[in-house]
Design a protein around this motif. Structure first.
Motif, PDB file in Angstrom:
ATOM      1  N   PRO A 132       4.290  40.080  51.804  1.00 55.15           N
ATOM      2  CA  PRO A 132       4.061  39.744  50.391  1.00 55.15           C
ATOM      3  C   PRO A 132       3.691  40.947  49.531  1.00 55.15           C
ATOM      4  O   PRO A 132       4.081  41.019  48.367  1.00 55.15           O
ATOM      5  CB  PRO A 132       2.914  38.727  50.471  1.00 55.15           C
ATOM      6  CG  PRO A 132       3.106  38.066  51.792  1.00 55.15           C
ATOM      7  CD  PRO A 132       3.584  39.159  52.705  1.00 55.15           C
ATOM      8  N   ARG A 133       2.922  41.903  50.095  1.00 54.50           N
ATOM      9  CA  ARG A 133       2.496  43.067  49.313  1.00 54.50           C
ATOM     10  C   ARG A 133       3.662  43.961  48.908  1.00 54.50           C
ATOM     11  O   ARG A 133       3.531  44.802  48.002  1.00 54.50           O
ATOM     12  CB  ARG A 133       1.477  43.881  50.097  1.00 54.50           C
ATOM     13  CG  ARG A 133       2.027  44.552  51.343  1.00 54.50           C
ATOM     14  CD  ARG A 133       0.987  45.397  52.063  1.00 54.50           C
ATOM     15  NE  ARG A 133       1.534  46.021  53.272  1.00 54.50           N
ATOM     16  CZ  ARG A 133       1.604  45.419  54.446  1.00 54.50           C
ATOM     17  NH1 ARG A 133       1.154  44.164  54.581  1.00 54.50           N
ATOM     18  NH2 ARG A 133       2.122  46.046  55.494  1.00 54.50           N
ATOM     19  N   GLN A 134       4.817  43.769  49.540  1.00 52.11           N
ATOM     20  CA  GLN A 134       5.996  44.570  49.219  1.00 52.11           C
ATOM     21  C   GLN A 134       6.859  43.925  48.133  1.00 52.11           C
ATOM     22  O   GLN A 134       7.915  44.463  47.800  1.00 52.11           O
ATOM     23  CB  GLN A 134       6.840  44.774  50.476  1.00 52.11           C
ATOM     24  CG  GLN A 134       6.141  45.572  51.568  1.00 52.11           C
ATOM     25  CD  GLN A 134       6.956  45.650  52.846  1.00 52.11           C
ATOM     26  OE1 GLN A 134       7.296  44.626  53.444  1.00 52.11           O
ATOM     27  NE2 GLN A 134       7.289  46.879  53.255  1.00 52.11           N
ATOM     28  N   LEU A 135       6.393  42.813  47.602  1.00 50.91           N
ATOM     29  CA  LEU A 135       7.164  42.063  46.609  1.00 50.91           C
ATOM     30  C   LEU A 135       6.528  42.174  45.232  1.00 50.91           C
ATOM     31  O   LEU A 135       5.312  42.349  45.095  1.00 50.91           O
ATOM     32  CB  LEU A 135       7.237  40.583  47.005  1.00 50.91           C
ATOM     33  CG  LEU A 135       7.779  40.253  48.399  1.00 50.91           C
ATOM     34  CD1 LEU A 135       7.715  38.746  48.621  1.00 50.91           C
ATOM     35  CD2 LEU A 135       9.199  40.759  48.568  1.00 50.91           C
ATOM     36  N   SER A 136       7.358  42.048  44.209  1.00 53.31           N
ATOM     37  CA  SER A 136       6.857  41.962  42.840  1.00 53.31           C
ATOM     38  C   SER A 136       6.245  40.583  42.606  1.00 53.31           C
ATOM     39  O   SER A 136       6.387  39.672  43.428  1.00 53.31           O
ATOM     40  CB  SER A 136       7.992  42.195  41.849  1.00 53.31           C
ATOM     41  OG  SER A 136       8.913  41.105  41.896  1.00 53.31           O
ATOM     42  N   GLY A 137       5.572  40.421  41.466  1.00 49.45           N
ATOM     43  CA  GLY A 137       4.977  39.126  41.147  1.00 49.45           C
ATOM     44  C   GLY A 137       6.010  38.017  41.082  1.00 49.45           C
ATOM     45  O   GLY A 137       5.803  36.910  41.605  1.00 49.45           O
ATOM     46  N   GLY A 138       7.150  38.305  40.454  1.00 48.19           N
ATOM     47  CA  GLY A 138       8.195  37.290  40.358  1.00 48.19           C
ATOM     48  C   GLY A 138       8.765  36.926  41.715  1.00 48.19           C
ATOM     49  O   GLY A 138       9.057  35.758  41.999  1.00 48.19           O
ATOM     50  N   GLN A 139       8.921  37.929  42.578  1.00 51.41           N
ATOM     51  CA  GLN A 139       9.428  37.663  43.923  1.00 51.41           C
ATOM     52  C   GLN A 139       8.428  36.850  44.741  1.00 51.41           C
ATOM     53  O   GLN A 139       8.807  35.942  45.482  1.00 51.41           O
ATOM     54  CB  GLN A 139       9.741  38.989  44.615  1.00 51.41           C
ATOM     55  CG  GLN A 139      10.947  39.712  44.048  1.00 51.41           C
ATOM     56  CD  GLN A 139      11.076  41.123  44.578  1.00 51.41           C
ATOM     57  OE1 GLN A 139      10.095  41.746  44.996  1.00 51.41           O
ATOM     58  NE2 GLN A 139      12.297  41.650  44.564  1.00 51.41           N
ATOM     59  N   GLN A 140       7.141  37.148  44.596  1.00 50.19           N
ATOM     60  CA  GLN A 140       6.128  36.374  45.300  1.00 50.19           C
ATOM     61  C   GLN A 140       6.141  34.913  44.845  1.00 50.19           C
ATOM     62  O   GLN A 140       5.984  34.001  45.659  1.00 50.19           O
ATOM     63  CB  GLN A 140       4.744  36.981  45.073  1.00 50.19           C
ATOM     64  CG  GLN A 140       4.530  38.299  45.781  1.00 50.19           C
ATOM     65  CD  GLN A 140       3.118  38.809  45.602  1.00 50.19           C
ATOM     66  OE1 GLN A 140       2.155  38.097  45.868  1.00 50.19           O
ATOM     67  NE2 GLN A 140       2.988  40.045  45.152  1.00 50.19           N
ATOM     68  N   GLN A 141       6.351  34.702  43.555  1.00 53.40           N
ATOM     69  CA  GLN A 141       6.384  33.322  43.077  1.00 53.40           C
ATOM     70  C   GLN A 141       7.613  32.590  43.601  1.00 53.40           C
ATOM     71  O   GLN A 141       7.552  31.397  43.913  1.00 53.40           O
ATOM     72  CB  GLN A 141       6.357  33.298  41.545  1.00 53.40           C
ATOM     73  CG  GLN A 141       6.086  31.928  40.946  1.00 53.40           C
ATOM     74  CD  GLN A 141       4.752  31.353  41.370  1.00 53.40           C
ATOM     75  OE1 GLN A 141       4.570  30.962  42.526  1.00 53.40           O
ATOM     76  NE2 GLN A 141       3.811  31.276  40.443  1.00 53.40           N
TER      77      GLN A 141
END
Length: 361
Positions: A132-141
């Protein structure tokens, strides 16, 4: 068809304070209903009552026809997405998505297929092995939504899912949720938000709450264009609301009203009783003119403030008879000038007569 979500006179109390008061709402299969209201209105409490995170003092919650009022959250067979994403940092994207099906005892081979399907549905198939830490906010959502979909719920609850994103990502994810909604015709979606644009864009219907009570519910277009109450008119779209007296019917669905010394006409039911009411007009439906001659629906006043907002001017006008109104006009010409006299003009169908009562916010 049995509704996916039914709240029947749901009441929630915290330390003797009623935060949700006799709230009733039905969400059909394939329908997205947005719950909208100011802070403290009870909208998140309503969602948490459906999820089973808060107990009801009275009333009933049914999911797909099944009474789940006393059931714990994990037995309610629903998907939940919250604004903080709540992804497990020590798990990969695929492991996060697999968590729900695994905890429900789904076969290993089926879990792998569900993970692939869910990630593909939100456009994240190529990110399965990332943390998850490798993802942007939009990708995490997107991953959070995929995780909710992986349990194949009949009910999907979205609690302020885009509030942590910037404006560009919110716009992108709004389009993504709209696409998912159309792709899930059997899923009932309850979408809690404080963002009016999200509600108007996504919702089949909007439920407006204030002080723990349901004020109005209807399609987005009906509530925006013909708000049934002053609260909905002022909260949804920030309409100007002015006290008037209804004099009678002018013609079908148009009423003759009085505002101070001025006789106006505006939309309203022909059977509206004479007496006190309120006139709601959207800021972008008002026009500023410098012609001070008499005419229909003309309100004289003085410009008290002007804000430039890039594509528009937001102008505040103090009416001669008292009260202020806001006008939103395209920034295509010269800016209005504070201190100048002006006349506000609106078409009869652009003003809506609503009941005099205001709901406390």
């Amino acid at each position: 068809m049995t509704p996916g979500i039914e709240l029947d006179q749901a009441t929630v109390t915290y330390q003797r304070n009623t935060v949700l008061d006799g709230f009733s709402l039905t969400v059909d299969a394939g329908e997205l209903v947005a719950v909208l209201g100011p802070s403290g209105s009870g909208k998140t409490t309503a969602l948490r009552a459906v999820a089973g995170f808060v107990p009801l003092a009275s009333g009933t919650v049914r999911l797909s026809g099944r009474d789940v009022t006393g059931m714990p959250p994990h037995r309610r067979d629903l998907g939940l997405v919250v604004q903080s994403y709540a992804l497990f940092p020590h798990m990969s994207v695929a492991e996060n998505v697999a968590f729900g099906p695994k905890s429900r005892g789904v076969r290993k081979v089926d879990i792998a297929e569900r993970v692939r399907e869910s990630l593909a549905m939100v456009g994240m198939a190529s990110f399965a092995d990332r943390a998850p830490r490798q993802l942007s906010g939009g990708q995490q959502q997107r991953v959070a939504i995929a995780r909710a979909l992986a349990v194949k719920p009949k009910v999907l609850l979205l609690d302020e899912p885009l509030s942590a994103l910037d404006a560009a990502l919110r716009s992108e994810m709004t389009a993504e949720i709209d696409r998912l909604h159309r792709a899930l015709p059997a899923v009932s979606i309850l979408y809690v938000t404080h963002d009016q644009t999200e509600a108007l864009t996504l919702a089949d219907r909007i439920a407006v709450l204030a002080a723990g009570k349901l004020v109005d519910v209807g399609t987005a277009q009906d509530l925006y264009l013909r708000p049934p109450s002053a609260f909905t008119a002022s909260f949804l779209g920030a309409a100007n609301v002015l006290p008037v007296q209804v004099l009678g019917a002018e013609r079908t669905n148009v009423l003759r009203i009085q505002l101070g010394e001025h006789i106006l006409t505006a939309a309203g039911p022909a059977d509206h009783r004479p007496g006190a009411a309120q006139l709601a007009i959207r800021p972008h439906r008002l026009r500023i003119e410098t012609d001070h001659s008499d005419g229909t629906n003309r309100l004289p006043g003085r410009i008290s403030a002007v804000q430039w907002r890039g594509s528009s001017f937001r102008t505040t006008v103090a009416l001669d008879g008292g009260g202020e109104v806001v006008v939103e006009s395209p920034a295509t010409g010269s800016a209005p000038t504070a201190g100048e006299r002006a006349v506000l003009v609106f078409d009869p169908t652009d003003g809506v007569v609503v009941p005099a009562e205001l709901v406390a916010s």
